[in-house]
Design a protein around this motif. Sequence first.
Motif, short mmCIF file in Angstrom:
data_model
loop_
_atom_site.label_atom_id
_atom_site.label_comp_id
_atom_site.label_asym_id
_atom_site.label_seq_id
_atom_site.Cartn_x
_atom_site.Cartn_y
_atom_site.Cartn_z
N ALA A 131 0.80 -1.22 0.00
CA ALA A 131 0.00 0.00 0.00
C ALA A 131 0.84 1.27 0.00
CB ALA A 131 -0.94 0.00 1.20
N ILE A 132 1.92 1.29 0.78
CA ILE A 132 2.66 2.54 0.97
C ILE A 132 3.24 3.09 -0.33
CG2 ILE A 132 4.72 3.54 2.06
CD1 ILE A 132 3.97 2.01 4.59
N PRO A 133 3.92 2.29 -1.18
CA PRO A 133 4.36 2.84 -2.47
C PRO A 133 3.19 3.33 -3.33
CG PRO A 133 5.46 0.76 -2.02
CD PRO A 133 4.37 0.89 -1.01
N SER A 134 2.06 2.64 -3.22
CA SER A 134 0.88 3.03 -4.01
C SER A 134 0.35 4.39 -3.59
CB SER A 134 -0.22 1.98 -3.86
OG SER A 134 0.25 0.70 -4.25
N ILE A 135 0.53 4.75 -2.31
CA ILE A 135 0.11 6.07 -1.85
C ILE A 135 0.89 7.16 -2.58
CG2 ILE A 135 0.00 7.63 0.14
CD1 ILE A 135 -0.35 5.17 1.92
N PHE A 136 2.21 6.96 -2.70
CA PHE A 136 3.04 7.94 -3.41
C PHE A 136 2.65 8.01 -4.89
CE2 PHE A 136 5.71 7.01 0.28
CZ PHE A 136 6.13 8.29 0.64
N VAL A 137 2.40 6.85 -5.48
CA VAL A 137 1.99 6.83 -6.90
C VAL A 137 0.68 7.58 -7.07
CG1 VAL A 137 1.24 5.35 -8.80
CG2 VAL A 137 3.20 4.68 -7.41
N GLY A 138 -0.30 7.29 -6.19
CA GLY A 138 -1.59 7.96 -6.28
C GLY A 138 -1.47 9.47 -6.10
N PHE A 139 -0.63 9.88 -5.16
CA PHE A 139 -0.45 11.31 -4.90
C PHE A 139 0.16 12.01 -6.11
CE2 PHE A 139 1.90 14.95 -3.14
CZ PHE A 139 0.88 15.58 -2.46
N LEU A 140 1.09 11.33 -6.79
CA LEU A 140 1.77 11.93 -7.93
C LEU A 140 0.87 12.02 -9.17
CD1 LEU A 140 5.31 10.29 -7.60
CD2 LEU A 140 4.68 12.67 -7.10
N LEU A 164 -3.83 3.50 -3.28
CA LEU A 164 -4.22 4.46 -4.31
C LEU A 164 -5.34 5.37 -3.83
CD1 LEU A 164 -4.07 2.22 -7.53
CD2 LEU A 164 -2.50 4.05 -6.88
N MET A 165 -6.28 4.81 -3.07
CA MET A 165 -7.38 5.62 -2.54
C MET A 165 -6.86 6.70 -1.60
SD MET A 165 -10.35 2.75 -1.86
CE MET A 165 -11.50 3.95 -1.18
N VAL A 166 -5.87 6.35 -0.77
CA VAL A 166 -5.28 7.33 0.14
C VAL A 166 -4.52 8.40 -0.63
CG1 VAL A 166 -3.62 7.68 2.01
CG2 VAL A 166 -5.10 5.68 2.03
N GLY A 167 -3.69 7.98 -1.57
CA GLY A 167 -2.84 8.92 -2.28
C GLY A 167 -3.59 9.86 -3.19
N ILE A 168 -4.62 9.37 -3.86
CA ILE A 168 -5.32 10.19 -4.84
C ILE A 168 -6.31 11.15 -4.19
CG2 ILE A 168 -6.94 10.14 -6.79
CD1 ILE A 168 -5.61 7.53 -7.66
N ALA A 169 -7.11 10.63 -3.26
CA ALA A 169 -8.23 11.43 -2.77
C ALA A 169 -8.23 11.71 -1.28
CB ALA A 169 -9.55 10.74 -3.14
#
Length: 251
Positions: free
Chosen positions: A81-90, A145-150
Amino acid sequence: MSNPLLMVIVGLAVGVFVISLGGGGGAIYLGVLTAIFQLSPGAAAATSIVTSLPALIMGSWSYYRRGLINFSLGNRMMIAAIPSIFVGFLIAPFLPEKVYKVVIGLILAFLGSQLVYKLYRQSPKKTPRLSPNVASVLYGIMGGLMVGIAGLSGGGPITTGLLLLGASMASASATSSYVLVGMSIVGALLHISGGSIDWHAAGGLIAGSLVGAFLAPPIVLWMTSKPARARLVKLFMGIFIIIMGARTALG
């Protein structure tokens, strides 16, 4: 709106509800902060993650003391999940909001439907299409991704995924809360930089949610102490995730 008592009451209700179901309550907090407290989307996203984190930590500690957290499964989900947060944020600034909502909504509705189906299918020993290791990684990526994007908590796919992998409701709530602590810390650091936090709204919500998080684990153990009640809670969780998905996709 600046009623401190209202903020504490809302935080208490959300704290009990989301910690019982293993979610961080990001979507609920976002709705409360934008609809009731009239915060901008950026401020609401940052405030919702900061607001949910203390309750998640308390809830996870309470679950840990009861030996309900599956660290092996939880760590695998968190690492994904943690790398996906950065991807989603970017990618968030380049992703149309409507596309994101439809995709996430459909995923949540599918996961909820799978959970309800699993409760009623006639052959519970049917071999799953994905191995538990692969499935847990995919659920972790969805949550991240849900955390990072929204700025959402990501608890929907994490908790539902754990249930689909065969965890009990109590273990799923406990493990999900543990995973969301790590996810929320990273999400908070990212979203704080992108939106101002309304500490006035956050303070009352945090106070209420901490009490709710303290009360939630005993409630979960009581709700799942009998098979009939545990089945009913899982059914509610499935329907709740389907509704969340539909609202997200159509919102």
